[in-house]
Write a protein that holds these residues in place. Structure first.
Motif, mmCIF file in Angstrom:
data_model
loop_
_atom_site.group_PDB
_atom_site.id
_atom_site.type_symbol
_atom_site.label_atom_id
_atom_site.label_comp_id
_atom_site.label_asym_id
_atom_site.label_seq_id
_atom_site.Cartn_x
_atom_site.Cartn_y
_atom_site.Cartn_z
ATOM 1 N N VAL A 21 0.834 -1.202 0.000
ATOM 2 C CA VAL A 21 0.000 0.000 0.000
ATOM 3 C C VAL A 21 0.869 1.251 0.000
ATOM 4 O O VAL A 21 0.615 2.211 -0.744
ATOM 5 C CB VAL A 21 -0.952 -0.023 1.205
ATOM 6 N N LEU A 22 1.927 1.264 0.814
ATOM 7 C CA LEU A 22 2.801 2.433 0.879
ATOM 8 C C LEU A 22 3.573 2.636 -0.419
ATOM 9 O O LEU A 22 3.832 3.778 -0.829
ATOM 10 C CB LEU A 22 3.771 2.294 2.052
ATOM 11 N N MET A 23 3.926 1.547 -1.084
ATOM 12 C CA MET A 23 4.587 1.672 -2.390
ATOM 13 C C MET A 23 3.644 2.303 -3.409
ATOM 14 O O MET A 23 4.056 3.170 -4.204
ATOM 15 C CB MET A 23 5.057 0.301 -2.861
ATOM 16 N N VAL A 24 2.386 1.881 -3.396
ATOM 17 C CA VAL A 24 1.405 2.471 -4.309
ATOM 18 C C VAL A 24 1.197 3.946 -3.993
ATOM 19 O O VAL A 24 1.130 4.789 -4.896
ATOM 20 C CB VAL A 24 0.071 1.698 -4.223
ATOM 21 N N ILE A 25 1.109 4.283 -2.708
ATOM 22 C CA ILE A 25 0.923 5.675 -2.311
ATOM 23 C C ILE A 25 2.123 6.516 -2.724
ATOM 24 O O ILE A 25 1.971 7.649 -3.199
ATOM 25 C CB ILE A 25 0.700 5.768 -0.791
ATOM 26 N N ARG A 26 3.319 5.961 -2.553
ATOM 27 C CA ARG A 26 4.526 6.694 -2.966
ATOM 28 C C ARG A 26 4.505 6.983 -4.459
ATOM 29 O O ARG A 26 4.787 8.118 -4.895
ATOM 30 C CB ARG A 26 5.757 5.869 -2.606
ATOM 31 N N ASP A 27 4.164 5.979 -5.273
ATOM 32 C CA ASP A 27 4.087 6.193 -6.719
ATOM 33 C C ASP A 27 2.998 7.207 -7.071
ATOM 34 O O ASP A 27 3.179 8.049 -7.972
ATOM 35 C CB ASP A 27 3.807 4.872 -7.425
ATOM 36 N N LEU A 28 1.886 7.134 -6.357
ATOM 37 C CA LEU A 28 0.789 8.067 -6.618
ATOM 38 C C LEU A 28 1.195 9.500 -6.270
ATOM 39 O O LEU A 28 0.882 10.443 -7.012
ATOM 40 C CB LEU A 28 -0.440 7.649 -5.811
ATOM 41 N N GLN A 29 1.899 9.685 -5.165
ATOM 42 C CA GLN A 29 2.361 11.021 -4.788
ATOM 43 C C GLN A 29 3.350 11.565 -5.810
ATOM 44 O O GLN A 29 3.314 12.757 -6.150
ATOM 45 C CB GLN A 29 2.994 10.971 -3.403
ATOM 46 N N ASP A 30 4.245 10.707 -6.306
ATOM 47 C CA ASP A 30 5.196 11.142 -7.336
ATOM 48 C C ASP A 30 4.472 11.620 -8.593
ATOM 49 O O ASP A 30 4.802 12.677 -9.159
ATOM 50 C CB ASP A 30 6.154 10.000 -7.688
ATOM 51 N N ARG A 31 3.470 10.850 -9.032
ATOM 52 C CA ARG A 31 2.728 11.221 -10.234
ATOM 53 C C ARG A 31 1.942 12.517 -10.023
ATOM 54 O O ARG A 31 1.873 13.372 -10.922
ATOM 55 C CB ARG A 31 1.790 10.095 -10.634
ATOM 56 N N MET A 32 1.352 12.648 -8.838
ATOM 57 C CA MET A 32 0.600 13.877 -8.549
ATOM 58 C C MET A 32 1.503 15.101 -8.559
ATOM 59 O O MET A 32 1.147 16.147 -9.116
ATOM 60 C CB MET A 32 -0.095 13.739 -7.182
ATOM 61 N N PHE A 33 2.685 14.990 -7.966
ATOM 62 C CA PHE A 33 3.587 16.141 -7.921
ATOM 63 C C PHE A 33 4.109 16.490 -9.313
ATOM 64 O O PHE A 33 4.198 17.672 -9.680
ATOM 65 C CB PHE A 33 4.752 15.857 -6.982
ATOM 66 N N MET A 34 4.442 15.471 -10.100
ATOM 67 C CA MET A 34 4.900 15.737 -11.464
ATOM 68 C C MET A 34 3.812 16.406 -12.284
ATOM 69 O O MET A 34 4.078 17.315 -13.087
ATOM 70 C CB MET A 34 5.343 14.424 -12.120
ATOM 71 N N HIS A 35 2.556 15.983 -12.072
ATOM 72 C CA HIS A 35 1.448 16.601 -12.801
ATOM 73 C C HIS A 35 1.277 18.064 -12.410
ATOM 74 O O HIS A 35 1.095 18.930 -13.281
ATOM 75 C CB HIS A 35 0.165 15.821 -12.519
ATOM 76 N N LEU A 36 1.343 18.356 -11.121
ATOM 77 C CA LEU A 36 1.191 19.751 -10.676
ATOM 78 C C LEU A 36 2.389 20.599 -11.080
ATOM 79 O O LEU A 36 2.244 21.792 -11.380
ATOM 80 C CB LEU A 36 1.013 19.790 -9.159
ATOM 81 N N ALA A 37 3.587 20.003 -11.088
ATOM 82 C CA ALA A 37 4.778 20.774 -11.469
ATOM 83 C C ALA A 37 4.736 21.206 -12.934
ATOM 84 O O ALA A 37 5.309 22.240 -13.295
ATOM 85 C CB ALA A 37 6.034 19.946 -11.199
ATOM 86 N N ARG A 38 4.028 20.439 -13.763
ATOM 87 C CA ARG A 38 3.942 20.754 -15.182
ATOM 88 C C ARG A 38 2.600 21.366 -15.569
ATOM 89 O O ARG A 38 2.365 21.638 -16.745
ATOM 90 C CB ARG A 38 4.170 19.486 -16.004
ATOM 91 N N ALA A 39 1.726 21.570 -14.593
ATOM 92 C CA ALA A 39 0.405 22.122 -14.883
ATOM 93 C C ALA A 39 0.495 23.627 -15.134
ATOM 94 O O ALA A 39 1.518 24.268 -14.862
ATOM 95 C CB ALA A 39 -0.547 21.835 -13.725
ATOM 96 N N ASP A 40 -0.603 24.165 -15.649
ATOM 97 C CA ASP A 40 -0.667 25.596 -15.915
ATOM 98 C C ASP A 40 -0.528 26.363 -14.597
ATOM 99 O O ASP A 40 -1.165 26.043 -13.583
ATOM 100 C CB ASP A 40 -2.000 25.928 -16.587
#
Length: 312
Positions: free
Chosen positions: A97-116
């Motif tokens: 579960v923590l591995m999935v959460i870690r991957d999800l947090q990484d994807r969320m941050f990358m999305h926000l870092a490249r968002a408008d």
């Protein structure tokens, strides 16, 4: 409308779970297989408890001297094996579960870092941070409950196997109660969902009222509408209290109902076993082990019911 909403909610949940599997869980198949193996081992060892009880009581009634060393050794081995399997299963589940959460947090941050940038600045930083902490914690709890639900299901299968092994006749008597219990529990579940939906709707209305009242604080002070707003707030809080109380009462019925149904099943088993003992059929070891299995089998459904209630 409530039925349509419930179907839509279930469909949305299935869609989210499928997306979680497609984007995250399927990349951890070795870990999933390890968890399934530990889950099956834990369930199998749990199913051995009634068999051990049956053997111990049968040896005690027969005055078998081997009970002095054989049964204690078996009990220690089974309990230690189950404890070890349960420990490693819990750790493996949380690690996945923590591995999935870690991957999800990484994807969320990358999305926000490249968002408008305008879109990012539109939301308060605290709200954005909450998505990485509080919201992710909710996802972690949901994943943990899903895996634990699988564990409980496998445990019930193991205990059913024990009951069939010990006394299939008593199992058929106890199994009659489950279809009879399904109808009232299903109706009560619909009632809880309706109460939960009404509570959430009332919470939304109360939040909207508070936002509107605070946003127009200057107007309220200018026209001296404090008493009017206080009366409206009191009415809103009273309606929210009533909605929460309805939901609490609906949920509170389920535990006593399961208790009565479980007690009825045990009473039927005891009555039938007593009748068989009176005519010289059946043994006390089988009966004791069967009752232990029946009581153990009633624990997973209750725990899952509590999880569903908290999720709502």
């Amino acid at each position: 409308m409530e039925g349509i909403s419930a179907i839509a909610a279930e469909a949305g949940t299935r869609k989210l779970m499928w997306r979680m599997w497609r984007e995250h869980l399927r990349f951890h198949r070795p870990k999933l297989l390890w968890i399934l193996l530990l889950t099956a081992l834990t369930a199998g060892l749990t199913g051995l408890y009634p068999v051990v009880i049956d053997r111990a009581i049968s040896m005690f009634v027969a005055r078998d001297a081997r009970i002095l060393y054989q049964v204690p050794i078996i009990v220690v081995v089974v309990t230690m094996a189950k404890a070890a399997a349960q420990y490693f299963q819990t750790v493996a589940v949380q690690q996945l579960v923590l591995m999935v959460i870690r991957d999800l947090q990484d994807r969320m941050f990358m999305h926000l870092a490249r968002a408008d940038l305008v879109q990012v600045e539109r939301e308060p930083p605290a709200q954005l941070a909450t998505r990485f902490t509080t919201d992710v914690t909710l996802i972690r709890e949901a994943l943990t409950r899903a895996v634990n639900g699988l564990r409980d299901g496998v445990t019930i299968i193991g205990l059913v196997g024990s009951m069939l092994y010990l006394d299939w006749t008593l199992f058929l008597i106890a199994a009659v109660m489950y279809p009879l219990a399904a109808v009232p529990i299903q109706r009560l579940g619909k009632r809880i969902r309706r109460a939960s939906g009404g509570m959430q709707e009332q919470m939304g209305e109360t939040a909207a009222f508070l936002y509107q009242s605070f946003a127009q604080a200057r107007t309220v002070r200018a026209y001296r509408l404090e008493a009017t707003e206080s009366a409206r707030a009191k009415a809103a809080f009273e309606q929210l209290y009533a909605a929460l109380l309805r939901m609490t009462r609906s949920r509170a019925i389920l535990d006593p109902m399961l208790e009565v149904l479980g007690g009825t099943a045990v009473a039927l088993v005891i009555g039938f076993a007593g009748w068989r003992a009176a005519i010289g059929d059946g043994g006390i070891g089988n009966f004791s082990g069967f009752v232990a299995a029946l009581l153990l089998a009633s624990q997973p459904p209750q725990s899952q019911r509590n999880c569903r209630s908290r999720r709502r």
